[in-house]
Design a protein around this motif. Structure first.
Motif, PDB file in Angstrom:
ATOM      1  N   UNK A 120      25.739  53.826 104.545  1.00 47.81           N
ATOM      2  CA  UNK A 120      25.708  54.522 105.527  1.00 47.81           C
ATOM      3  C   UNK A 120      24.364  54.918 106.144  1.00 47.81           C
ATOM      4  N   UNK A 121      24.266  55.330 107.404  1.00 50.42           N
ATOM      5  CA  UNK A 121      22.897  55.559 108.218  1.00 50.42           C
ATOM      6  C   UNK A 121      22.930  57.035 108.154  1.00 50.42           C
ATOM      7  N   UNK A 122      22.482  57.379 109.315  1.00 45.16           N
ATOM      8  CA  UNK A 122      22.215  58.867 109.656  1.00 45.16           C
ATOM      9  C   UNK A 122      23.497  59.686 109.416  1.00 45.16           C
ATOM     10  N   UNK A 123      24.596  59.062 109.851  1.00 43.03           N
ATOM     11  CA  UNK A 123      25.815  59.899 109.934  1.00 43.03           C
ATOM     12  C   UNK A 123      26.794  59.263 108.981  1.00 43.03           C
ATOM     13  N   UNK A 124      27.252  59.603 107.722  1.00 39.08           N
ATOM     14  CA  UNK A 124      28.031  58.786 106.998  1.00 39.08           C
ATOM     15  C   UNK A 124      29.505  58.476 107.338  1.00 39.08           C
ATOM     16  N   UNK A 125      29.831  59.447 108.443  1.00 39.52           N
ATOM     17  CA  UNK A 125      31.252  59.449 108.990  1.00 39.52           C
ATOM     18  C   UNK A 125      31.351  58.308 109.986  1.00 39.52           C
ATOM     19  N   UNK A 126      30.268  57.883 110.252  1.00 32.91           N
ATOM     20  CA  UNK A 126      30.134  56.812 111.602  1.00 32.91           C
ATOM     21  C   UNK A 126      29.865  55.521 110.823  1.00 32.91           C
ATOM     22  N   UNK A 127      31.217  54.688 110.825  1.00 36.94           N
ATOM     23  CA  UNK A 127      31.006  53.415 110.213  1.00 36.94           C
ATOM     24  C   UNK A 127      30.231  52.410 111.004  1.00 36.94           C
ATOM     25  N   UNK A 166      20.633  32.564 106.523  1.00 34.67           N
ATOM     26  CA  UNK A 166      20.074  32.950 107.639  1.00 34.67           C
ATOM     27  C   UNK A 166      19.964  34.336 107.852  1.00 34.67           C
ATOM     28  N   UNK A 167      21.240  35.112 107.390  1.00 40.55           N
ATOM     29  CA  UNK A 167      21.196  36.669 107.349  1.00 40.55           C
ATOM     30  C   UNK A 167      20.094  37.216 106.531  1.00 40.55           C
ATOM     31  N   UNK A 168      19.816  36.904 105.488  1.00 37.59           N
ATOM     32  CA  UNK A 168      18.892  37.084 104.548  1.00 37.59           C
ATOM     33  C   UNK A 168      17.326  36.993 105.122  1.00 37.59           C
ATOM     34  N   UNK A 169      17.124  36.010 105.909  1.00 37.34           N
ATOM     35  CA  UNK A 169      15.833  35.557 106.605  1.00 37.34           C
ATOM     36  C   UNK A 169      15.759  36.772 107.548  1.00 37.34           C
ATOM     37  N   UNK A 170      16.749  36.918 108.249  1.00 30.46           N
ATOM     38  CA  UNK A 170      16.682  38.061 109.279  1.00 30.46           C
ATOM     39  C   UNK A 170      16.411  39.493 108.917  1.00 30.46           C
ATOM     40  N   UNK A 171      16.896  39.764 107.594  1.00 31.31           N
ATOM     41  CA  UNK A 171      16.828  41.059 107.016  1.00 31.31           C
ATOM     42  C   UNK A 171      15.402  41.159 106.293  1.00 31.31           C
ATOM     43  N   UNK A 172      14.687  40.312 105.729  1.00 27.64           N
ATOM     44  CA  UNK A 172      13.813  40.221 105.043  1.00 27.64           C
ATOM     45  C   UNK A 172      12.669  41.316 105.710  1.00 27.64           C
ATOM     46  N   UNK A 173      12.124  41.172 107.097  1.00 25.49           N
ATOM     47  CA  UNK A 173      11.189  42.005 107.640  1.00 25.49           C
ATOM     48  C   UNK A 173      11.605  43.356 107.824  1.00 25.49           C
ATOM     49  N   UNK A 174      12.895  43.717 107.590  1.00 25.18           N
ATOM     50  CA  UNK A 174      13.566  44.984 107.917  1.00 25.18           C
ATOM     51  C   UNK A 174      13.293  45.958 106.803  1.00 25.18           C
ATOM     52  N   UNK A 175      12.991  45.642 105.613  1.00 24.66           N
ATOM     53  CA  UNK A 175      12.504  46.346 104.459  1.00 24.66           C
ATOM     54  C   UNK A 175      13.910  47.268 103.819  1.00 24.66           C
ATOM     55  N   UNK A 176      13.574  48.074 103.106  1.00 26.40           N
ATOM     56  CA  UNK A 176      14.569  48.980 102.598  1.00 26.40           C
ATOM     57  C   UNK A 176      15.713  49.498 103.636  1.00 26.40           C
ATOM     58  N   UNK A 177      15.068  49.905 104.716  1.00 29.08           N
ATOM     59  CA  UNK A 177      15.903  50.681 105.843  1.00 29.08           C
ATOM     60  C   UNK A 177      17.169  49.533 106.279  1.00 29.08           C
ATOM     61  N   UNK A 178      16.835  48.392 106.328  1.00 35.62           N
ATOM     62  CA  UNK A 178      17.651  47.293 106.862  1.00 35.62           C
ATOM     63  C   UNK A 178      17.924  47.543 108.258  1.00 35.62           C
ATOM     64  N   UNK A 179      19.285  47.031 108.644  1.00 35.20           N
ATOM     65  CA  UNK A 179      19.494  47.230 110.249  1.00 35.20           C
ATOM     66  C   UNK A 179      20.901  47.794 110.407  1.00 35.20           C
ATOM     67  N   UNK A 180      21.235  48.569 111.516  1.00 36.04           N
ATOM     68  CA  UNK A 180      22.635  48.935 111.703  1.00 36.04           C
ATOM     69  C   UNK A 180      23.377  47.765 111.776  1.00 36.04           C
TER      70      UNK A 180
END
Length: 267
Positions: A120-127, A166-180
């Motif tokens: 979840x992100x900031x709002x666990x109820x918001x998928x 490809x997705x792993x490479x995209x996520x690597x610079x985003x660290x622990x927070x990742x992407x929505x």
């Protein structure tokens, strides 16, 4: 994969392609029992196509015995131990929601390319605010349980082969927070357009074990018989989720694939 255990060759294929089909993971008899139960919740008759009014009907989670048995067969559990690691994944108490797809000239409206989010992100109820990070926090695998025979015209899930790298490479610079979820899709869909297409076809009782970063999509049903499929995640045991810092010799194929995509030298 139709051997009793997964060979090194099939493991290498999973790392490179991002998915593995376990043929006959559970019996066709169990699949039929599950379909019979689900038909009770569908506004339509199994033998009367005139009663099939919608291109897709979404059913809730099922935990009755046939579903639990399908999710916990000896053959499937052995495959999960190989791809994830024994003791790292949480057994399924049943199977999650079912998008049942019917032959229709109408578009389903849910057939966009995407990657399933895992925490979840900031709002666990918001998928739509759920996220994905490079360590695949909260998810080991996406699984596709075929509860009916699925041919090329029967709305098989579309898979971009190798897109998880490809997705792993995209996520690597985003660290622990990742992407929505949506932000990742906006980047990953064009970045994986060059990947070859595979279709998750097979017989009732087959299960596709997919890397959590695999780009995939539904599609319209142009066949004859309704398609029944479950798509639950494989969740980690608390404290035993994926880790890209796991040392060599303890690393699972899921984690190896992430590192392959990131481009790190395997230690």
């Amino acid at each position: 994969m139709n051997e009793a255990t997964i060979s090194d060759g099939y493991v290498s294929e999973f790392v490179e392609k991002g998915f593995l089909r376990v043929e006959g993971a559970f019996s066709r008899h169990l699949a039929a029992e599950c379909r019979d139960i689900m038909w009770r919740d569908i506004d339509g008759e199994p033998d009367d196509p005139s009663t099939w009014q919608n291109p897709v009907v979404r059913l809730g989670a099922y935990g009755q015995e046939p579903f639990r048995a399908a999710a916990n067969s000896t053959r499937l559990r052995a495959a999960l131990d190989v791809l994830v690691g024994e003791g790292r994944w949480a057994p399924l108490g049943g199977l999650g929601t079912f998008p049942v797809r019917f032959p229709s000239d109408m578009e389903p409206g849910d057939d966009g390319w995407h990657i399933d989010a895992s925490f979840p992100g900031d709002d666990p109820a918001d998928f739509m605010s759920y996220r994905v990070n490079v360590a695949s926090r909260g998810r080991w695998l996406l699984m596709l349980f075929l509860m009916s025979d699925v041919g090329e015209d029967d709305a098989p899930t579309r898979i971009r082969v190798g897109s998880h790298l490809d997705v792993a490479a995209l996520l690597a610079p985003e660290g622990e927070a990742g992407l929505p979820f949506m932000d990742l899709a906006e980047r990953a869909v064009p970045a994986t357009d060059h990947r070859p297409l595979a279709l998750a076809t097979g017989r009732a009782g087959d299960v596709y074990l997919c890397h959590p970063f695999l780009v995939h999509a539904a599609q319209a049903h142009r066949g004859v018989e309704p398609r029944f499929m479950a798509q639950p995640p494989l969740l980690p045991v608390p404290g035993q989720g994926p880790s890209i810092e796991r040392p060599d010799g303890e690393r699972s194929p899921v984690e190896t694939a992430i590192l392959r995509g990131v481009g790190r030298r395997l230690r």
